[in-house]
Design an enzyme around this catalytic site. Sequence first.
Site, mmCIF file in Angstrom:
data_model
loop_
_atom_site.group_PDB
_atom_site.id
_atom_site.type_symbol
_atom_site.label_atom_id
_atom_site.label_comp_id
_atom_site.label_asym_id
_atom_site.label_seq_id
_atom_site.Cartn_x
_atom_site.Cartn_y
_atom_site.Cartn_z
ATOM 1 N N SER A 194 -9.396 3.694 -1.404
ATOM 2 C CA SER A 194 -7.929 3.622 -1.341
ATOM 3 C C SER A 194 -7.227 4.575 -2.300
ATOM 4 O O SER A 194 -6.039 4.844 -2.125
ATOM 5 C CB SER A 194 -7.463 2.189 -1.629
ATOM 6 O OG SER A 194 -7.691 1.839 -2.974
ATOM 7 N N LYS A 216 -4.147 0.780 -8.210
ATOM 8 C CA LYS A 216 -3.181 1.466 -7.350
ATOM 9 C C LYS A 216 -2.245 2.293 -8.233
ATOM 10 O O LYS A 216 -2.276 2.202 -9.458
ATOM 11 C CB LYS A 216 -2.339 0.472 -6.534
ATOM 12 C CG LYS A 216 -3.121 -0.509 -5.683
ATOM 13 C CD LYS A 216 -3.801 0.138 -4.509
ATOM 14 C CE LYS A 216 -4.578 -0.889 -3.686
ATOM 15 N NZ LYS A 216 -5.482 -0.245 -2.713
#
Length: 227
Positions: free
Chosen positions: A57, A130
């Site tokens: 990701s 993230k």
Amino acid sequence: MPPRSGRAERRRLARRVRRRRAGRTPRRIAGVLCTAIALTLLLKTFAVQAFVIPSVSMEPTLRVGDRVLVDRFTPWFGGRPARGDVVVFTDPGGWSPPVPTDRGSPAPPGKEVLTALGLVPADDGRTLIKRVVAVGGDTVEGDASGQVRVDGVLVEPPGPPGRAAHRSEPFRVTVPAGRLFVLGDNRGNSADSRVHLGNGHGGSIPHDAVVGKAFAVAWPTAHWRTL
């Protein structure tokens, strides 16, 4: 010439000194080891911790298996994540897939100790990484093509232009105070805030969930760099 008894006494004293010194050496080594472990635990708990990238990701910035160093110290002095920071955070609820109860082969001996020291990553599956794109008060908008704007400004992911983006229904949310809107750099393959828009907070995560800011790739050596 000194009497023989004096020489014998000196020899006995010398032997005692040698025995005392020999006995102190293991205690000194044990003391050094205990001190090193204590310092490692303090650094891990309050300053720096290693984190292993579990998924794609964050590509191309971070690859699966990269070990990054996380600054846990700054939040203790009231530091808040800013736009652009790469943060590690605990699952605020529903972000991580269920962890299998049956893991097959048992953990190797001593893994719990190595994990506690930060030398082996924890594998509970409840820690994520993230990039912060918006903070409390910002308005985040996404269109059907996958483009994301914050307060009207397009936020491009790192890497070469033209990469695939996560296509979804258009959305518009205002980030609540004390929370963060986070995206993966791999916009086409990241279960980030866009996937959790219905969590009651517009997909944002709380500041309290943040473990720290990732500031460098430490391993493998070919990937060494700051973030």
